[in-house]
Motif scaffolding. Structure first.
Motif, PDB file in Angstrom:
ATOM      1  N   UNK B  12       0.820  -1.209   0.000  1.00 15.95           N
ATOM      2  CA  UNK B  12       0.000   0.000   0.000  1.00 15.95           C
ATOM      3  C   UNK B  12       0.858   1.264   0.000  1.00 15.95           C
ATOM      4  N   UNK B  15       6.585   4.938  -0.499  1.00 13.41           N
ATOM      5  CA  UNK B  15       7.676   5.792  -0.034  1.00 13.41           C
ATOM      6  C   UNK B  15       7.726   5.710   1.471  1.00 13.41           C
ATOM      7  N   UNK B  16       8.937   5.909   2.044  1.00 15.45           N
ATOM      8  CA  UNK B  16       9.079   5.832   3.490  1.00 15.45           C
ATOM      9  C   UNK B  16       9.843   7.044   3.977  1.00 15.45           C
TER      10      UNK B  16
ATOM     11  N   UNK C  22       4.522  11.396  -1.807  1.00 17.39           N
ATOM     12  CA  UNK C  22       5.932  11.489  -2.193  1.00 17.39           C
ATOM     13  C   UNK C  22       5.994  11.742  -3.679  1.00 17.39           C
ATOM     14  N   UNK C  28       0.796   7.650  -4.471  1.00 14.58           N
ATOM     15  CA  UNK C  28       0.496   9.030  -4.081  1.00 14.58           C
ATOM     16  C   UNK C  28      -0.629   9.602  -4.928  1.00 14.58           C
ATOM     17  N   UNK C  54       6.218  15.258   0.472  1.00 16.51           N
ATOM     18  CA  UNK C  54       7.394  15.134   1.335  1.00 16.51           C
ATOM     19  C   UNK C  54       8.712  15.119   0.557  1.00 16.51           C
ATOM     20  N   UNK C  58      10.425  17.416   3.224  1.00 19.51           N
ATOM     21  CA  UNK C  58      10.503  16.257   4.116  1.00 19.51           C
ATOM     22  C   UNK C  58      10.366  16.642   5.598  1.00 19.51           C
ATOM     23  N   UNK C  59      10.787  17.849   5.965  1.00 18.25           N
ATOM     24  CA  UNK C  59      10.736  18.217   7.388  1.00 18.25           C
ATOM     25  C   UNK C  59       9.323  18.238   7.927  1.00 18.25           C
ATOM     26  N   UNK C  61       7.268  15.975   7.692  1.00 19.79           N
ATOM     27  CA  UNK C  61       6.897  14.621   8.157  1.00 19.79           C
ATOM     28  C   UNK C  61       6.971  14.523   9.670  1.00 19.79           C
ATOM     29  N   UNK C  62       7.833  15.349  10.258  1.00 21.16           N
ATOM     30  CA  UNK C  62       8.068  15.225  11.699  1.00 21.16           C
ATOM     31  C   UNK C  62       6.808  15.560  12.503  1.00 21.16           C
ATOM     32  N   UNK C  66       5.238  10.946  10.405  1.00 17.20           N
ATOM     33  CA  UNK C  66       4.941  10.106   9.244  1.00 17.20           C
ATOM     34  C   UNK C  66       6.110   9.155   8.964  1.00 17.20           C
ATOM     35  N   UNK C  67       5.803   7.869   8.769  1.00 14.98           N
ATOM     36  CA  UNK C  67       6.831   6.874   8.480  1.00 14.98           C
ATOM     37  C   UNK C  67       6.730   6.364   7.053  1.00 14.98           C
ATOM     38  N   UNK C  68       5.500   6.201   6.611  1.00 12.89           N
ATOM     39  CA  UNK C  68       5.309   5.632   5.282  1.00 12.89           C
ATOM     40  C   UNK C  68       4.392   6.569   4.494  1.00 12.89           C
ATOM     41  N   UNK C  69       4.550   6.510   3.195  1.00  7.90           N
ATOM     42  CA  UNK C  69       3.805   7.414   2.332  1.00  7.90           C
ATOM     43  C   UNK C  69       3.131   6.580   1.250  1.00  7.90           C
ATOM     44  N   UNK C  70       1.902   6.844   0.883  1.00  9.13           N
ATOM     45  CA  UNK C  70       1.074   7.942   1.399  1.00  9.13           C
ATOM     46  C   UNK C  70       0.445   7.637   2.765  1.00  9.13           C
ATOM     47  N   UNK C  84      -2.713   4.675   6.575  1.00 12.16           N
ATOM     48  CA  UNK C  84      -1.576   4.497   5.668  1.00 12.16           C
ATOM     49  C   UNK C  84      -2.061   3.797   4.412  1.00 12.16           C
ATOM     50  N   UNK C  85      -1.563   4.218   3.241  1.00 11.50           N
ATOM     51  CA  UNK C  85      -1.901   3.529   2.010  1.00 11.50           C
ATOM     52  C   UNK C  85      -2.560   4.435   1.004  1.00 11.50           C
TER      53      UNK C  85
END
Lengths: 127, 492, 104
Positions: B12, B15-16, C22, C28, C54, C58-59, C61-62, C66-70, C84-85
């Motif tokens: 799913x 990107x991470x 992303x 995305x 991101x 990217x900043x 995300x903090x 957020x760990x995973x995108x989307x 997530x997903x």
């Protein structure tokens, strides 16, 4: 046992014996004759018993419940319908008695002669 | 974290975000650049699932520590090896492998189960999720497999399956009827084959019915009462319920109903035992006992009569001897009847049994002649007693009381429209016979008693050269059904 | 940076949603499309969507860890919720956002 008094007409009481065991029939006959009764017939089978009941005049009967594997119940009914009192002799225990003899006076085999004569006395119509 | 891993595993996410020294950095999962791989290494090592990446030449370029454990290899040895050097696959169906290849080619991913066989032979039930790896231009560079070991789950699934098969077999082959009911609706939800056979209903006809509808309980109120009782006691038992099948055949059944919990759902199990046969045999035993009682009492009555008569006719000193002799005769006849299941007795057997005391003389001074015929139980008793009396008399006063006298015993079936049975006892060579003045009980036995037992006639003659006795009767009154028409004559 | 489906001020709308993506990756783009469709169907007039790329920032995300995108974040109403997903499972999205589905 004193000999029975005669019937109102002044003759001996006539008894029918229905018993498939010849030895017992013989002994019964001896006993009854010895006690002053008249044995008008000894039937070892049901048909013979019914024939005697129909054709002869008897005052009382002694019935073996089981005649060579055949129930003596029809003979009991025939006697009852004519108002003839009877004793039923049976080797079965009380709880094994055939229900086909309603109100019958039972005697257990083997039976002492004096008990039998006493019982016969008790069912006679003059008692 | 679990949620994130799940999302990664199930594809799913593409990107991470990884917290680096310079703040969060974004890695896309497309392509295999060094950064991504490093990131993957960090993340995937934490994962319990085995992760293996291979390049387009099928050489292993990455595996995580879970994969090391799962396949019993080390990273240093495994890297650069091909997958078959680590494990081989076995597929459930032969088409599965082709289907997986097609899925990878067409969709770039495949998920499914197969068995991985390690080099050391250990088999692993694997649930794999395989994705094609592509570089930035979209070119395939290899594949990434995430493998979960489901051996334990498979094992327990298999155990459940074995258990299911085992208990299903018990249910299917039981010789008791089993019904399962829904306590809420009281309707049958399952029935085993024995139950359907017993009743003649099909499984489909039984399902959805209530017990009273198949005649097991008398009405709806009884059904409700059973469920009420069950909810209080968990078990209800009924003895002797009459149960009618579709064909009208009546079964006597014993029903034990239990309330069980099946994973949170209540279910009623009724075990229905057909006790018709047991009841029948109990009834037979009861009848048999009654018959035994009747016969025993009859025999006691006969013994009593014999004792009275024996006392009447003879002298007291010889009484015990005379009575014992007669009781012996009764016992011998009884043995024969029992041996023949009360069905009848062979005449020659009857003669031998009653003349057992003179066994040595049979064939020399006692001669028997007659066909092989069977007397009924009643006739056998009377004729047996007569033969016993005749023998006793002969040994005291007649042909068996000296050393040369003879007895001829013969019997025959006369061929006529109404066949007759005739038997005779003829003595010769004994002391001169004088007719007794007084009739004893013995004469009663061979005379009118024998006559009564065969519904025939008996004749006794006291000839000077010896006593003779003849008995005549209609064959139908004396012989058992199976040999009335037999006319063959022969030596017995 | 923010895309608002309707000219409604943030202080008024019931649902403030933030979608982290992303760049132009497949998931995305799919997530953006799915989210807009779901919101129009079930939350018409009550939502605002912010899409945060991101790869560019990217900043950001903090803030939402957020760990995973989307990843979709429901900022309002509280509590904050994450999905997530690519949001292709509509039912899961509705459950995740606590939205009563509107049946046509």
């Amino acid at each position: 046992m004193n000999p029975p008094k005669a019937t109102p007409e002044g003759r001996a009481w006539r008894i029918l014996i229905v018993e498939d065991e010849p030895m017992l029939a013989f002994v019964l006959e001896e006993l009854l004759v010895g006690a002053g009764y008249a044995v008008i017939g000894v039937a070892t089978r049901l048909e013979a018993a019914l024939a005697i009941i129909t054709n002869e005049t008897c005052d009382a009967a002694i019935l073996d419940m089981n005649l060579a594997g055949v129930s003596a119940a029809p003979a009991a009914s025939a006697l009852a319908s004519r108002g003839i009192p009877f004793l039923v002799l049976s080797g079965y225990s009380i709880d094994q008695q055939d229900k086909a003899f309603p109100g019958a006076h039972y005697l257990q085999k083997p039976c002492r002669p004096e008990s039998l004569l006493k019982a016969l006395c008790s069912i006679r119509p003059d008692q | 974290m679990e949620e994130t891993l799940h999302a990664i595993r199930s594809g799913q996410v593409d990107a991470l975000v990884v917290e680096g020294n310079d703040g969060p950095q974004i890695y896309t999962l497309q392509g295999l650049d060094a950064e991504t791989n490093r990131f993957r290494g960090a993340i995937l090592d934490q994962v319990n699932d085995a992760v293996i990446a291979v390049n387009h030449e099928n050489c292993i370029i990455y595996l995580n520590s879970a994969a090391e454990r799962l396949y019993g290899v080390t990273i240093s040895k495994a890297l650069g090896q091909t997958l078959p050097q680590i494990y081989n696959c076995r597929w459930g169906h032969e088409d599965d492998e082709a289907a997986a290849m097609t899925a990878l080619l067409e969709r770039g991913e495949w998920r499914g189960e197969n068995v991985h066989i390690r080099r050391d032979g250990i088999e692993i039930n694997a649930e794999s999720s395989i994705t094609v790896l592509r570089d930035v231009s979209g070119q395939s560079t290899g594949i990434l497999s995430v493998i979960r070991d489901v051996t334990e789950r498979k094992c327990s699934e298999n155990k459940v399956l074995v258990s299911e098969i085992r208990y299903r077999r018990l249910f299917e082959t039981a010789h008791d009827g089993v019904l399962l009911l829904n306590p809420a609706t009281r309707e049958i939800i399952d029935a085993n084959p024995f139950m359907t056979e017993m009743l003649g209903y099909s499984h489909r006809q039984l399902v959805g019915k209530e017990l009273f509808e198949i005649g097991l309980l008398k009405d709806e109120a009884a059904s409700q009462e059973m469920v009420r009782k069950l909810s209080r006691t968990n078990q209800v038992r009924y003895d002797d319920l009459p149960l009618k099948g579709t064909g009208g055949q009546l079964h006597e059944v014993e029903v034990v109903a239990n309330l069980y919990d099946e994973g949170g759902l209540p279910v009623i199990q009724c075990n229905v035992r057909d006790i018709t046969a047991r009841k029948r045999s109990e009834e037979q035993v009861r009848l048999l006992m009654a018959e035994v009682n009747h016969r025993a009492k009859n025999l006691l009555a006969v013994v009593l009569a014999v004792a009275q008569q024996t006392a009447k006719y003879g002298d007291l000193p010889s009484y015990v001897k005379r009575l014992s002799d007669r009781i012996d005769g009764l016992a011998a006849g009884q043995d024969l009847l029992v041996r023949n299941l009360w069905q009848g007795v062979e005449v020659s057997d009857l003669v031998k049994a009653q003349l057992a005391h003179f066994e040595d003389l049979i064939g020399t001074r006692i001669l028997m002649h007659g066909p092989c015929v069977q007397l009924t139980a009643a006739a056998a008793q009377g004729v047996g007693m007569a033969l016993h009396e005749l023998a006793t008399n002969a040994s005291k006063y007649g042909a068996l009381s000296n050393f040369e006298g003879q007895v001829h015993i013969s019997w025959r079936v006369t061929a006529a429209a109404k066949p007759g049975f005739s038997m005779s006892w003829t003595e010769s060579g004994g002391p001169r016979v004088v007719e007794p003045v007084r009739k004893g009980f013995g004469q009663v036995i061979i005379g009118r008693m024998a006559e009564a037992s065969v519904l025939g006639t008996a004749e006794i003659r006291f000839h000077e050269e010896g006593l003779s006795w003849t008995l005549n009767a209609a064959a139908e009154n004396v012989l058992t059904g199976r040999n009335q028409n037999e006319s063959a004559q022969g030596d017995a | 940076m923010s895309v608002s489906a309707h000219e409604v001020s943030a202080s008024v709308v019931a649902f403030q949603l933030r979608l982290y993506v992303a760049g132009q990756t497949v998931r995305s783009l799919t997530a953006i499309a799915n989210l807009q469709r779901i919101c129009e169907t079930h939350l018409a007039g009550q939502y605002r969507i912010e899409v945060i790329d991101l790869t560019k920032t990217p900043q950001l995300a903090a803030g939402d860890q957020i760990l995973a995108v989307p990843t979709l974040v429901r900022r309002l109403p509280e509590p904050i919720k994450k999905i997530i997903g690519d949001l292709s499972n509509e039912e899961r999205v509705l459950v995740g956002l606590d939205i009563q589905p509107i049946r046509s």
